[in-house]
Design an enzyme around this catalytic site. Structure first.
Site, PDB file in Angstrom:
ATOM      1  N   THR A  84       8.485  39.338 129.815  1.00 29.04           N
ATOM      2  CA  THR A  84       9.926  39.102 129.656  1.00 29.04           C
ATOM      3  C   THR A  84      10.259  39.182 128.164  1.00 29.04           C
ATOM      4  O   THR A  84      10.472  38.158 127.512  1.00 29.04           O
ATOM      5  CB  THR A  84      10.345  37.729 130.223  1.00 29.04           C
ATOM      6  OG1 THR A  84       9.495  36.704 129.673  1.00 29.04           O
ATOM      7  CG2 THR A  84      10.230  37.710 131.734  1.00 29.04           C
ATOM      8  N   LYS A 208       8.587  24.870 130.957  1.00 29.17           N
ATOM      9  CA  LYS A 208       7.902  25.872 130.128  1.00 29.17           C
ATOM     10  C   LYS A 208       8.630  26.069 128.801  1.00 29.17           C
ATOM     11  O   LYS A 208       8.011  26.077 127.728  1.00 29.17           O
ATOM     12  CB  LYS A 208       7.821  27.190 130.895  1.00 29.17           C
ATOM     13  CG  LYS A 208       7.357  28.384 130.092  1.00 29.17           C
ATOM     14  CD  LYS A 208       5.921  28.259 129.639  1.00 29.17           C
ATOM     15  CE  LYS A 208       5.468  29.530 128.924  1.00 29.17           C
ATOM     16  NZ  LYS A 208       4.083  29.435 128.454  1.00 29.17           N
ATOM     17  N   CYS A 264       4.997  34.390 122.904  1.00 29.73           N
ATOM     18  CA  CYS A 264       5.697  33.276 123.562  1.00 29.73           C
ATOM     19  C   CYS A 264       6.675  32.524 122.667  1.00 29.73           C
ATOM     20  O   CYS A 264       7.879  32.529 122.917  1.00 29.73           O
ATOM     21  CB  CYS A 264       4.671  32.299 124.137  1.00 29.73           C
ATOM     22  SG  CYS A 264       3.675  32.993 125.467  1.00 29.73           S
TER      23      CYS A 264
END
Length: 423
Positions: A84, A208, A264
């Site tokens: 993503t 998350k 991330c």
């Protein structure tokens, strides 16, 4: 169980091979035929410590295909593990999630048995139910939570330690709505002896983001304190040794230096900022986290110019190109803005990384790449330590100008001129 994994990047390949090691049968599905061929030959598509050995050990328990029908119809659970990436405005690009959802939905149209679909990709709260669910329902002609299960199971794998983290997680978070899906996933994870938190789907998605945002905040906070300590002549590492002894705080991620990178933290904090702004909120702390992180690596250039004011045509060594040790991943590596700044100064660059040079050369083909870390030191006027690979702790830094972004003790002792970014 029989498990299919959509996407064979860091999360997908480690998750799939981890489940194979635990005795499950695993099918990887990927649009990249090169990755499919590598997996079927027992070779990892990425470098991750311990992964190659696990793949060799579990040959026969997994295979890869480009065919969604095969993957879904020969499994009971499908994990969506696609990337993503960020858009220019910071929001996440859902094209791969959407494509995977359509592929899974089309395959489910031909299956009568109840099938559980689990989103493991990092997605903004509301995505699983607002994007994935309607796409699967449309393509399959079936209803979520009745004809097929849908869940959110975020990953907490650290690149470089992902295999270890898979088998020894701090916690397992599962967002579910129906009892049947909950029981399937409870059974899948029964071998794991860690806290298991079942929530609604949006809460699991948010856990998350909140986790990554907090860890990124700790890093930027450590760097701000480190910048102050540098000017006061205080050892910031001693400061955070003392701070970390407070049981309410915990010492993890207080490593002052040149900031965070990877696939991330930067992406997830930016996505959370963007989502907050869409909701009418102004996330000032999160914005400051990113601002500090973007400025921090450039402090290496400032310190270098204290000792070599004109960098034009000077040979500058860069040790470390991956965003962290034990990976070949250069996404958002702090080496990228550093090399860009050196090129603007017209410096000549010689760089080395044990694993990431091929990936870095795709971004910067114009710089020189050394055959060893010692060659970088021998051929350069000054050395920048950007990634804390273990082998850099054994080099001979004597007689060199060293600007250290990762606190390599041997460089501190031996360098002719030594500057730590925050110490």
């Amino acid at each position: 169980m029989r498990i299919s994994i959509v996407g064979s990047g860091y999360v997908g390949i480690v998750t799939g091979i981890g489940f194979a090691e635990l005795g499950h049968d695993v099918i990887f599905v990927d649009v990249d035929e090169n990755k499919v061929n590598l997996i079927n030959s027992g070779k990892p598509p990425i470098y991750e410590k311990g992964l190659k050995e696990l793949m060799q050990k579990n040959k026969g328990r997994y295979h890869a295909t480009t065919d969604y029908d095969e993957a879904v119809n020969k499994s009971e659970i499908t994990f969506i593990c696609v990337g993503t990436p960020s858009k220019e405005d910071g929001s996440i690009d859902l094209r791969y999630v959407e494509s995977a959802s359509k592929g899974v939905g089309e395959a489910l149209a031909n299956k009568d048995d109840f099938h559980v679909v689990v989103v493991k990709s990092t997605v903004i709260p509301g995505t699983t139910e607002g994007v994935v669910k309607p796409l699967i329902e449309k393509e399959s002609g079936k209803k979520a939570f009745k004809d097929f299960g849908l869940a959110m199971n975020p990953e907490f794998l650290r690149e470089g330690n992902a295999v270890e983290d898979f088998f020894n997680p701090d916690r397992i978070v599962i967002g579910v709505k129906d009892e049947k899906t909950k029981s399937v996933l409870d059974e899948l994870y029964k071998q794991f002896r860690c806290p298991k938190l079942f929530t609604d789907i949006k809460t699991a998605e948010m856990i998350k983001y909140a986790s990554n945002a907090f860890l990124a905040t700790k890093i930027s906070f450590a760097n701000e304190i480190g910048n102050i300590c540098k000017k006061l002549g205080i050892d910031v590492y001693k400061v955070f040794e003392g701070v970390g002894l407070d049981h309410r705080i915990n010492p993890a991620f207080f490593r002052a230096g040149i900031g965070f990178g990877g696939s991330c933290f930067p992406k997830d904090v930016k996505a959370l900022i963007r989502k907050a702004e869409e909701l009418g909120e102004d996330p000032k702390i999160l914005k400051a986290v990113i601002e500090v992180n973007e400025k921090q690596p450039l402090k290496m250039i400032e310190l270098l110019k204290k000792h070599i004011p004109n960098l034009a045509n000077r040979k500058i060594g860069v040790l470390g190109l991956a965003f962290k040790p034990d990976t070949d991943d250069v996404r958002e590596s702090r080496a990228i803005p550093i090399v860009e700044a050196l090129l603007r100064e017209e410096a000549k660059i010689i760089a080395y990384d044990p694993k990431a040079m091929n990936n870095f050369a795709k971004i910067f083909p114009q710089i020189e790449y050394a055959k060893s870390s010692q060659e970088v030191i021998d051929k350069s006027d000054a050395v920048l330590i950007v990634t804390e690979w273990r082998e850099f702790e054994e080099l001979d830094y004597s007689g060199k100008i060293v600007i250290d972004g990762r606190r390599i003790e041997k460089a501190m002792r031996e360098a002719k001129i030594y500057e730590g970014v925050c110490w």
